[in-house]
Design an enzyme around this catalytic site. Structure first.
Site, PDB file in Angstrom:
ATOM      1  CD  GLU A  17      -1.539  -2.437   1.759  1.00 23.29           C
ATOM      2  OE1 GLU A  17      -2.439  -2.995   2.297  1.00 23.29           O
ATOM      3  OE2 GLU A  17      -0.186  -2.722   1.794  1.00 23.29           O
ATOM      4  CG  ASN A 126      18.527  -5.916  -2.408  1.00 25.71           C
ATOM      5  OD1 ASN A 126      19.238  -5.210  -2.959  1.00 25.71           O
ATOM      6  ND2 ASN A 126      17.330  -6.285  -2.943  1.00 25.71           N
ATOM      7  N   GLY A 441      20.282  -2.879 -19.365  1.00 26.28           N
ATOM      8  CA  GLY A 441      19.633  -4.088 -19.745  1.00 26.28           C
ATOM      9  C   GLY A 441      18.055  -3.950 -20.003  1.00 26.28           C
ATOM     10  CB  CYS A 525       8.417  -3.591  -3.080  1.00 28.34           C
ATOM     11  SG  CYS A 525       7.861  -2.268  -2.309  1.00 28.34           S
ATOM     12  CD  GLU A 614      22.881  -6.980  -1.697  1.00 26.46           C
ATOM     13  OE1 GLU A 614      21.940  -7.520  -1.596  1.00 26.46           O
ATOM     14  OE2 GLU A 614      22.809  -5.867  -2.279  1.00 26.46           O
ATOM     15  CG  HIS A 650      25.224  -3.439 -13.787  1.00 26.11           C
ATOM     16  ND1 HIS A 650      25.634  -2.096 -13.977  1.00 26.11           N
ATOM     17  CD2 HIS A 650      24.184  -3.380 -12.998  1.00 26.11           C
ATOM     18  CE1 HIS A 650      25.007  -1.104 -13.062  1.00 26.11           C
ATOM     19  NE2 HIS A 650      24.006  -1.864 -12.637  1.00 26.11           N
ATOM     20  CB  CYS A 652      24.066  -0.850  -9.114  1.00 21.80           C
ATOM     21  SG  CYS A 652      23.077  -2.366  -8.421  1.00 21.80           S
ATOM     22  CG  ASP A 665      41.369 -11.422  -8.812  1.00 20.89           C
ATOM     23  OD1 ASP A 665      42.513 -11.320  -9.602  1.00 20.89           O
ATOM     24  OD2 ASP A 665      41.610 -11.633  -7.819  1.00 20.89           O
ATOM     25  CG  HIS A 703      18.023   4.405  -8.664  1.00 20.43           C
ATOM     26  ND1 HIS A 703      19.072   3.958  -9.280  1.00 20.43           N
ATOM     27  CD2 HIS A 703      17.298   3.324  -8.387  1.00 20.43           C
ATOM     28  CE1 HIS A 703      19.214   2.724  -9.036  1.00 20.43           C
ATOM     29  NE2 HIS A 703      18.195   2.067  -8.687  1.00 20.43           N
TER      30      HIS A 703
END
Length: 763
Positions: A17, A126, A441, A525, A614, A650, A652, A665, A703
């Site tokens: 929502e 994330n 992409g 999301c 991450e 890629h 980010c 590497d 973004h």
């Protein structure tokens, strides 16, 4: 009696929502009051869900990001947004997105050029937060309005509330100095504001405040460790009780420091560090509370409640009322309600727990501790049956996959030739100009695409009609790129709902929820697939779509894949085997797809590893092992191809300086990375490292709805050329374009292509 509490609750709502309300407001289709009303409704609902807890968090709700909200509470606003019209919420969105409402005339007149705040990953999750900005002149001014509003709402509903704030040391640790100043030098200016905030809570009659200091689970030098002592000594005269919360990892050498800080309780993530809970029980002062995170707040597997009680019961016997229990961290990282999943396989569903079910587990544990296991015998028996069902299931274990893993050797990850040899062959085959242009992409997921996908899933559209609809959209994407003059094209990923879920749906060993959404940032999301068993690829997953796209153009078409590390890190991953083994299984499956694309004549293949960094453990001492198997997985995936096939990857929203050697590497021919929001600061990694291959620094911040100018892009690329030779530079956006609209994308890409032409002319 053991006390139950929660560190935070998912804010987006069971049916997203908040996402839809935000996007409606940003499109100027609803009022600020209507958006705030949705926020109030969600908070009320979430507090009701948590009503059985002894203490319920407040202040964990944010319209965009909790770190950004803390910046506003502390009065730390970037200078570029000070003095703009509208209330705090509008300024929040200006910092987060570069603007408040899309299409608002007053916005266009006064603040169309505001730069969005830098965004990066929240520890090793994330979730993305907006990075606090500092300089030598930064000062802080308390604004309690947001917290007071939420506390008032909670109390009106009869909630026994516990405010949640980010602690002062972690707040500074999370931020970035925009000059050469020392962030820690700001601590003396910051602490009086925190003291005033705690005094304000006391005046409102608040007893407990949760103050989050997750920086304590990282490796800290002496100055940062001393900062914790300085900060909490300065706050020791408070009139509220502080629960200092740590999560996401082990305290290790910081355990004694945390236990000796002058606070009233300490929360430890016992999922990551169960042994430290017992150690903390002996180190804490006799009057201090120990809160243990006994339920995993980041994954969706049921807790083995009997096993949890085996180690909680001795703690309870030792601590008595001083023992609190909670999830390991905020439940922000889990979906809201498993009960909504009516289409999920019943057996797999029996193994899972979403946020509401985790609170139920917490209730069972508390009752067992307070009244004995017999008081919850049925719940414990049901839980034990589910745990055993999963452990023994033949759906989880595939002997042929395990046999394939056993055959992995070093040759699988080696290209036949060096980069220099490959680059010459690829240049001859592809014949690209200097500063070649491409995108990452995806292109906009239009209403037509979403509608066709929904109809197909609901059986209202047959496969033939669905394919025809997707092919029309692919053709449109190809023609738009040709008209813009891009050099290496993409098919737009129109058939993909999500870059991880799409592949998971086509791999054995995955299950999928319908409403298992979690927040990534703002209104964005994601619905992580559930990796429950051994992974294999039954058939090709992308080849037909790429072949169709290539048939529409004579320009090179990139095959688009998600890499094994990113699929792993963006899934809810099984916890019954090492993550490295699951990653190897994914690598073998995606390798098969890479080879099939090459056989189909695809000469450029991008394997996205957006989530490589991450996954790093929070402690550097553990980095080597992770990077070893993560890089090996990528190389297994990518390196079976011929020299002429150009491999892209890629990444980010990550800091690369400290892992640049590992990125090299990976031996991808071309790497594209986000650099636009950081004004090319991320390329500082290349000052002292001679990166050998090609690189595309993202020059267009996808973004934000702001459209970059040609001059801005040229300036960014010239900064990049100071570090990377121009002949090895590509020009591209910083990420995929699925969340944007065509009317934003086309002018932005037009400027990007024009910038590339200008760079070629001046070379």
């Amino acid at each position: 009696m053991v006390t139950t509490h929660n560190l935070g609750f998912p804010r987006i709502g069971a049916k997203r929502e908040l996402k839809f309300a935000l996007e409606k407001y940003w499109k100027n289709q609803s009022s600020r009051d209507e958006l705030k009303a949705v926020g109030a409704q969600l908070r009320a609902r979430h507090w009701k869900h948590q009503s059985r807890l002894d203490l319920v968090p407040a202040g964990d709700f944010a319209f965009y990001d909790q770190v950004l909200d803390m910046s506003f509470t502390l009065g730390n606003l970037p200078e570029r947004v000070r003095g703009f019209h509208g209330d705090t919420l509008d300024n929040t969105f200006r910092v987060a997105r570069g603007r408040s409402c899309e299409g608002a005339e007053e916005h266009a007149a006064c603040c169309g050029g505001v730069a969005a705040g830098e965004m990066t990953k929240w520890f090793d999750t994330n979730y993305h937060y907006i990075v606090p900005e500092f300089d030598a002149a930064t000062h802080f001014t308390l604004d309690t309005s947001r917290l007071v509003e939420q506390l008032g709402e909670a109390r009106a509903l009869g909630v026994n509330v516990k405010p949640v704030i980010i602690g002062p040391v972690t707040y500074l640790w999370l931020g970035k100095a925009k000059d050469d100043s020392d962030k820690l030098a700001l601590l003396p200016r910051l602490l009086p504001v925190y003291a005033a905030l705690l005094d304000h809570f006391a005046a409102l009659g608040i007893e407990w405040v949760q103050i989050d200091e997750p920086a304590l689970v990282t490796e800290l030098d002496t100055r940062w460790r001393d900062a914790f002592v300085t900060a909490y000594d300065a706050l020791s005269a408070r009139r509220v009780r502080l629960l200092l919360a740590t999560y996401f990892g082990q305290l290790q050498e910081n355990l004694e420091l945390a236990c000796k800080l002058p606070v009233d309780g300490l929360h430890i993530d016992a999922i990551n560090t169960r042994d430290e809970a017992s150690a903390a029980a002996s180190l804490l002062p006799d009057a201090s509370v120990l809160s243990v995170g006994a339920i995993n707040g980041r994954n969706i597997w049921k807790t083995d409640l009997n096993a949890a009680l085996d180690w909680l019961e001795p703690l309870h016997a030792s601590l008595g009322d001083r023992l609190w229990i909670a999830p390991s961290c905020s439940l922000l990282h889990t979906p809201v309600d498993l009960a909504s999943e009516t289409k999920l396989d019943a057996e797999i569903k029996s193994w899972l727990a979403f946020a509401l079910q985790k609170l139920d587990e917490l209730h069972v544990l508390a009752r067992a501790l307070n009244e004995g296991r017999a008081s919850v015998a049925d719940a414990l028996a049901h839980n034990a049956a589910a745990i055993e069902s999963r452990r023994a299931s033949s759906r989880v274990h595939n002997p042929s996959v395990k046999a394939a893993i056993a055959k992995i050797d070093a040759t699988l990850g080696q290209r036949a030739s060096t980069y220099e040899t490959r680059a010459q062959k690829q240049a001859a085959l592809l014949d690209l100009p200097a500063y070649p242009t491409t995108t990452i992409g995806s292109f906009p997921q239009t209403n037509e695409i979403r509608h066709a996908r929904s109809q197909f899933k609901n059986g209202q559209l047959d496969e033939s009609a669905y394919r025809a609809a997707m092919e029309r959209e692919i053709t449109r994407a190809v023609k738009e790129q040709e008209a813009l003059g891009l050099d290496v094209l993409v098919h737009g990923e129109v058939e993909r709902n999500d870059m991880v879920e799409y592949f998971g749906e086509r791999l054995d060993g995955y299950a999928f929820s319908e409403f298992g959404w979690v927040q990534s940032y703002g209104s964005r999301c994601v619905k992580p697939p559930i990796l429950f068993g051994d992974i294999s690829r039954p058939k090709a997953m992308t080849v037909e779509w790429i072949e169709y796209a290539q048939a529409q153009t004579t320009k090179p078409m990139k095959g688009m894949l998600t890499g094994p590390v990113t699929i792993l890190n963006w899934s809810f991953v099984r916890d019954d085997q090492p993550r490295s083994v699951s990653c190897q299984q994914l690598a073998l499956a995606i390798r098969e797809e890479v080879l099939d694309l090459e056989k189909a004549g695809v000469r450029v293949i991008q394997i996205d590893e957006a989530a490589l960094r991450e996954g790093l453990p929070l402690r550097r001492a553990q980095w080597h092992d992770y990077l070893r198997w993560a890089v090996e997985a990528f190389r297994i995936t990518a390196n079976g191809v011929r020299d002429e096939t150009q491999i892209h990857t890629h990444m980010c929203y990550s800091e690369f300086n400290d892992i640049i050697a590992s990125i090299a590497d990976m031996d991808a021919d071309v790497i594209t990375i986000e650099t636009s929001r950081s004004d090319m600061e991320l390329l500082d990694a290349f000052d002292n490292f001679n990166y050998p291959n090609q690189i595309g620094p993202g020059v267009y911040d996808i973004h934000s709805p702001n459209i970059p100018s040609e001059a801005h892009i040229v300036a960014l690329m010239k900064k990049a050329a100071e570090r990377i030779p121009g002949e090895r530079l590509w020009v591209n956006p910083d990420c995929g374009l699925k969340t944007r609209q065509w009317d934003e994308v086309i002018p932005a890409l037009r400027n990007m292509v024009a910038a590339a032409h200008a760079l070629r002319a001046s070379a």
